[in-house]
Write an enzyme that holds these catalytic residues in place. Structure first.
Site, short mmCIF file in Angstrom:
data_model
loop_
_atom_site.label_atom_id
_atom_site.label_comp_id
_atom_site.label_asym_id
_atom_site.label_seq_id
_atom_site.Cartn_x
_atom_site.Cartn_y
_atom_site.Cartn_z
N HIS A 297 -61.84 59.69 -3.82
CA HIS A 297 -61.58 58.57 -4.73
C HIS A 297 -61.17 57.31 -3.96
CE1 HIS A 297 -57.58 60.69 -4.56
NE2 HIS A 297 -57.11 59.44 -4.53
N SER B 200 -51.85 60.05 -1.51
CA SER B 200 -53.20 60.56 -1.75
C SER B 200 -54.10 60.37 -0.54
CB SER B 200 -53.81 59.84 -2.95
OG SER B 200 -55.03 60.40 -3.30
N ASP C 105 -63.54 65.82 -4.05
CA ASP C 105 -62.72 64.65 -3.74
C ASP C 105 -62.56 64.50 -2.22
OD1 ASP C 105 -61.17 62.43 -3.97
OD2 ASP C 105 -59.46 63.40 -4.93
N SER D 276 -55.37 65.18 -3.19
CA SER D 276 -56.22 64.64 -4.25
C SER D 276 -55.38 63.97 -5.32
CB SER D 276 -57.09 65.75 -4.85
OG SER D 276 -57.86 65.27 -5.93
N GLY E 189 -49.06 56.95 -3.22
CA GLY E 189 -49.03 56.62 -1.80
C GLY E 189 -49.30 57.82 -0.92
#
Length: 438
Positions: free
Chosen positions: A216, A332, A245, A348, A330
């Site tokens: 993402h 991810s 992801d 994720s 913050g």
């Protein structure tokens, strides 16, 4: 806006967020567990979590339809294998392999069928499900946004599956990809500045230096910098979200060095020795610049998460690792790894925070490596090393690092720290984004 020049060999992607030395010290490798029990094939053996993963895979093949999942008992250092049905021969075969055997009622096929029913009838934003081998059921979770008709629909679907097949629980938080944060890699988007972080350094299939991060992040923007107003230093090569992801991002400078290590603060790092499969019950560590170093337990595999889409629909991601490791915005995109250097996952999303706890989901590194054709580190370290890395099971369960000194966390510019290796260290994690076709 002017962009400052980035030196070629600058450690642009070093992990942000210093953690106390004591937090990093728990990652020092400890002695391997003894492999006792070898004298009696029917006696459960003690073994490392990384070894348990390989043994589980072997038994899944040998037991066929009788195999109904497994998990690692970190207290006893033993692998527990579920055997469905009443085939005494299969039970004996499993016992001879040195595992603890549990005879259960739900087969893997039945559990997968339940998951397909949930996908067909209950793909609702704010829900997730995964098989829990410890209960031999599908655990369905609904976040705080699932109310009214959606809650009734979910309850009804779980009720039809039956209490012996599925359980339903509520999460106080909201399932989301963990956006924004502290030290980061940055990209300019139509909505402003996207902020994400490096997970693991890799070598792309064509030999180019690159890194893995959350998909993402990769679908949000194509070019990434190591500072908020800096010139781009890396370009997205492949990105997948939703569905999976992960993203492969190549460094623009072909001479960039990519040490295979995770920076855990205070000059400490964990050398990444290979990719490792997750095992339910095993202890894992996550590094994030917002919350620093935290550890917890793998609670489920092959999890499905239904994130709320920015367009009002559902972004469904499957095949994820479910854990009780906390994370916050913050965190991810960053690395999930074992004590002895096994690369396990990429952050994720999830629910909750590091005060209340919650569920956090990770993209398996092994799947990302296979899909992108990359290898860990500077080549030759890569995707076929699963199970060779050590594990974090020697850390005391529940020894979370939420009380460590977070001085320096959240300060932009940590990406400009010079690496001893003259390259980029793996760091923590951020992310936001929508689907982009690579």
């Amino acid at each position: 806006m002017s962009h400052k020049r980035i030196p070629k060999r600058k450690a642009a992607m070093a992990a942000g967020g210093a953690v106390a030395l004591g937090a990093a010290a728990v990652l020092l490798p400890s002695a391997n567990a003894s492999q006792d029990g070898a004298a009696d094939d029917a006696t459960p053996r003690t073994l490392r979590a990384a070894d348990a993963s390989g043994l589980s895979a072997r038994l899944a093949t040998e037991l066929g339809d009788s195999f109904a999942g497994s998990y690692y008992d970190s207290a006893e250092r033993r692998l527990v294998v579920n055997v469905a049905g009443r085939d005494a021969g299969m039970v004996l075969r499993a016992k001879k392999a040195g595992v603890t055997v549990r005879q259960v009622g739900n087969s893997t096929a039945a559990l997968k069928s339940a998951a397909r029913t949930l996908k067909a009838d209950a793909t609702i934003p704010g829900t997730s499900w995964a098989v829990d081998p410890r209960t031999n059921k599908v655990v369905v979770t609904a976040d705080s946004t699932v109310t009214g008709a959606n809650w009734n629909r979910l309850q009804s679907t779980v009720r039809v599956l039956g209490s012996g097949m599925a359980t339903l629980k509520k999460s106080a938080g909201t399932f989301k990809t963990f956006a924004s944060g502290g030290d980061a890699i940055f990209s300019r988007t139509q909505g402003g500045t996207a902020r994400c972080s490096l997970g693991f350094n890799v070598t792309a299939g064509d030999g180019s230096p690159a890194f893995l991060t959350a998909g993402h992040c990769g679908v949000a923007a194509e070019q990434w910098s190591d500072s908020q107003n800096g010139a781009p230093v890396a370009t997205v090569d492949q990105a997948t979200f939703p569905g999976s992801d992960f993203a492969l991002v190549t460094y623009d400078d072909p001479d960039t060095q990519v040490p295979s290590a995770v920076d855990v603060g205070n000059g400490q790092s964990v050398e990444i020795t290979g990719a490792a499969e997750a095992t339910v019950g095993a202890t894992v560590f996550r590094m994030g610049s917002t919350t620093g170093l935290h550890n917890g337990t793998v609670t489920g595999l092959d999890a499905t998460v239904n994130f709320q889409s920015e367009t009002g629909g559902v972004d469904t991601v499957t095949g994820l690792i479910q854990t009780n490791v906390c994370a916050e915005p913050g965190d991810s995109g960053g690395p999930l790894f074992t004590q002895d250097g096994g690369a396990v996952g990429l952050t994720s999303g999830g629910s909750g925070d590091c005060t209340r706890g919650g569920e956090t989901f990770f993209q398996p590194v092994t799947a990302a490596l296979q899909a992108t054709g990359a290898t860990l580190g500077a080549g030759g370290g890569g995707g076929d090393a699963a199970g060779d890395a050590g594990d974090a099971s020697d850390q005391q369960p529940g020894a979370d690092q939420s009380g460590v000194d977070q001085s320096g966390a959240g300060q932009s510019g940590a990406g400009e720290q010079q690496s001893d290796a003259g390259g980029h260290n793996s760091g923590p994690a951020y992310g936001s984004g929508r689907t982009r076709t690579p």
